[in-house]
Design a protein around this motif. Structure first.
Motif, PDB file in Angstrom:
ATOM      1  N   ILE A 126       0.810  -1.305  -0.008  1.00  0.00           N
ATOM      2  CA  ILE A 126      -0.155  -0.065   0.024  1.00  0.00           C
ATOM      3  C   ILE A 126       0.821   1.311  -0.103  1.00  0.00           C
ATOM      4  CG2 ILE A 126      -0.296   0.077   2.448  1.00  0.00           C
ATOM      5  CD1 ILE A 126      -2.913   0.965  -0.149  1.00  0.00           C
ATOM      6  N   TYR A 158       1.883   1.798  -3.686  1.00  0.00           N
ATOM      7  CA  TYR A 158       0.856   2.341  -4.546  1.00  0.00           C
ATOM      8  C   TYR A 158       0.649   3.621  -4.058  1.00  0.00           C
ATOM      9  CZ  TYR A 158      -4.198   2.229  -5.945  1.00  0.00           C
ATOM     10  OH  TYR A 158      -5.268   2.563  -6.623  1.00  0.00           O
ATOM     11  N   ALA A 159       0.864   4.342  -2.742  1.00  0.00           N
ATOM     12  CA  ALA A 159       0.398   5.737  -2.574  1.00  0.00           C
ATOM     13  C   ALA A 159       1.721   6.389  -3.313  1.00  0.00           C
ATOM     14  CB  ALA A 159       0.366   5.833  -1.288  1.00  0.00           C
ATOM     15  N   GLN A 209       1.439   7.225  -6.780  1.00  0.00           N
ATOM     16  CA  GLN A 209       0.385   8.220  -7.060  1.00  0.00           C
ATOM     17  C   GLN A 209       0.628   9.589  -6.754  1.00  0.00           C
ATOM     18  OE1 GLN A 209      -3.865   6.972  -6.725  1.00  0.00           O
ATOM     19  NE2 GLN A 209      -3.127   5.011  -6.148  1.00  0.00           N
ATOM     20  N   LEU A 228      -4.259  -7.135  -0.130  1.00  0.00           N
ATOM     21  CA  LEU A 228      -3.835  -5.964  -0.347  1.00  0.00           C
ATOM     22  C   LEU A 228      -4.847  -5.141  -1.346  1.00  0.00           C
ATOM     23  CD1 LEU A 228      -1.614  -3.553  -0.712  1.00  0.00           C
ATOM     24  CD2 LEU A 228      -0.726  -4.936  -2.543  1.00  0.00           C
ATOM     25  N   ASP A 229      -5.587  -6.037  -1.884  1.00  0.00           N
ATOM     26  CA  ASP A 229      -6.453  -5.473  -3.169  1.00  0.00           C
ATOM     27  C   ASP A 229      -7.763  -4.892  -2.377  1.00  0.00           C
ATOM     28  OD1 ASP A 229      -5.193  -6.372  -5.169  1.00  0.00           O
ATOM     29  OD2 ASP A 229      -6.265  -8.205  -5.468  1.00  0.00           O
ATOM     30  N   ILE A 252      -6.400  -1.205  -1.226  1.00  0.00           N
ATOM     31  CA  ILE A 252      -6.516  -0.585  -2.241  1.00  0.00           C
ATOM     32  C   ILE A 252      -7.724  -0.009  -2.582  1.00  0.00           C
ATOM     33  CG2 ILE A 252      -5.762  -0.174  -4.517  1.00  0.00           C
ATOM     34  CD1 ILE A 252      -3.314  -2.055  -4.193  1.00  0.00           C
ATOM     35  N   GLU A 253      -8.622  -0.841  -2.652  1.00  0.00           N
ATOM     36  CA  GLU A 253      -9.942  -0.609  -2.930  1.00  0.00           C
ATOM     37  C   GLU A 253     -10.644   0.472  -1.958  1.00  0.00           C
ATOM     38  OE1 GLU A 253     -14.435  -2.565  -3.548  1.00  0.00           O
ATOM     39  OE2 GLU A 253     -12.469  -3.781  -3.274  1.00  0.00           O
ATOM     40  N   PHE A 261      -8.786   2.552   0.078  1.00  0.00           N
ATOM     41  CA  PHE A 261      -8.066   3.687  -0.177  1.00  0.00           C
ATOM     42  C   PHE A 261      -8.470   4.460  -1.328  1.00  0.00           C
ATOM     43  CE2 PHE A 261      -4.302   5.916  -2.382  1.00  0.00           C
ATOM     44  CZ  PHE A 261      -3.739   6.574  -1.178  1.00  0.00           C
ATOM     45  N   GLU A 262      -8.981   3.725  -2.430  1.00  0.00           N
ATOM     46  CA  GLU A 262      -9.383   4.743  -3.443  1.00  0.00           C
ATOM     47  C   GLU A 262     -10.925   5.345  -3.149  1.00  0.00           C
ATOM     48  OE1 GLU A 262      -8.513   5.288  -6.400  1.00  0.00           O
ATOM     49  OE2 GLU A 262      -6.564   4.533  -6.114  1.00  0.00           O
TER      50      GLU A 262
END
Length: 349
Positions: free
Chosen positions: A200, A203-204, A207, A333-334, A337-338, A340-341
């Motif tokens: 995560i 991922y951040a 972005q 993790l998915d 992330i979901e 987080f979005e």
């Protein structure tokens, strides 16, 4: 009695932990709003006193549980000339109940039957009403009613010092969007996985977010943060063990999002209106989750507790704890992330 002019001498007994003390603070501040001339003494642990030190209108008496009976006798000596109107016995643990014997108070208010663990009811002469919610804070809020205070939506006033705010700004080191990750709880079984935290964080980073790690100086927390940073090729701002509690609170206040398992900083974030992406497996997040951000929790508690107990969660006690030591590994993790979005969309991150 006119609440604006009434002077109540109140003793609060809530020793630990950081998150519970944060939750209790919202209740005490509602009490102070109703009785602005109240005189409040709070008996708490050493770390919790560091947290509450920012609140100057509460007198703090520190009890170190390592001192055992000797520490209790020291509290008794310190309070020997004090007579309180009310004791708010907000910790249902035998140690706290024994310590309550050192406090002189006319009214001794404790938990309702469902929450009065370890025989707490033996040490009080009044009981709060049962809350219609499992959350710890909703239980605490019931302590207001016997004192004639109507329950309001919880909010906090945290007077962070200019020095702590400046230190936090310097530590974060950037004016961009800030994601703060608190990877470690005091009990390691509550921690998510190294791969998950690194995932995560990366991922951040991709972005354009700035990502910092926070935590206490405890060796296990420092080690986990170092491992996460290494997995991210040293691209994270590793602040674990580098702040006092008050500086940590200021740092969380300046963050745009905190990602955290079930631990104290999640509740510190709620108090300063920083959104929390909570990670839960062992405890019911409707009981211990970040109060205003429970809709942002990624939880596998219900799935796992139903597997362990063989019953629907609604038929189980809200205290039921998942015993599987690897429970947090079920959070993917998915899924994080979901969430987080979703938070990005709703909080305009």
């Amino acid at each position: 009695m006119n609440s604006k002019s009434a002077t109540l001498k109140i003793c609060v007994l809530r020793l630990s932990a950081i998150g519970d003390v944060c939750n209790a603070l919202a209740v005490i501040q509602q009490l102070q709003q109703h009785y602005p001339n109240s005189d409040i003494t709070w008996i708490c642990g050493k770390a919790e006193a560091q947290l509450l030190a920012a609140v100057s209108d509460i007198k703090l008496v520190i009890y170190n549980k390592k001192d055992g009976l000797k520490g209790m006798l020291a509290i008794k000596r310190e309070l020997k000339n004090q007579q309180f109107d009310v004791l708010l016995h907000m910790q249902a643990a035998l140690r706290a109940s024994l310590l309550s014997c050192c406090i002189r108070a006319k009214r001794r208010i404790g938990f309702d039957k469902s929450r009065a663990k370890d025989g707490q009811w033996l040490f009080t002469n009044e009981k709060i009403a049962a809350a219609n919610s499992a959350h710890v804070l909703d239980g605490f809020l019931q302590f207001l009613l016997p004192l004639g205070v109507d329950i309001q939506t919880p909010s906090w006033q945290v007077p962070l010092s200019q020095a702590d705010q400046q230190t936090a700004k310097q530590l974060l080191g950037s004016s961009g969007k800030q994601i703060v990750i608190c990877p470690a709880a005091s009990k390691a079984y509550k921690n998510w996985t190294l791969q998950g935290y690194a995932g995560i964080a990366q991922y951040a980073l991709k972005q354009g977010y700035h990502v910092s790690l926070i935590g206490s100086p405890a060796s296990n927390e420092v080690a986990l943060s170092e491992q996460i940073n290494q997995a991210c090729q040293g691209k994270l701002n590793n602040l674990c063990g580098k702040t006092s509690l008050s500086q940590l609170w200021a740092l969380i206040a300046q963050a745009d999002l905190l990602i955290s398992p079930d631990t104290g900083p999640a509740h510190m974030a709620v108090a300063v209106n920083t959104p929390v992406l909570g990670l839960y497996a062992h405890h019911n997040p409707q009981r211990t989750g970040p109060y205003h951000y429970r809709n942002y929790v990624v939880s596998v508690w219900q799935q796992l507790i139903e597997q362990e107990q063989g019953k629907p969660a609604e038929q189980l006690s809200w205290r039921s704890r998942v015993k599987d030591p690897k429970a947090m590994q079920h959070i993917t993790l998915d899924a994080v992330i979901e969430m987080f979005e979703l938070i990005k969309k709703e909080q305009l991150l």
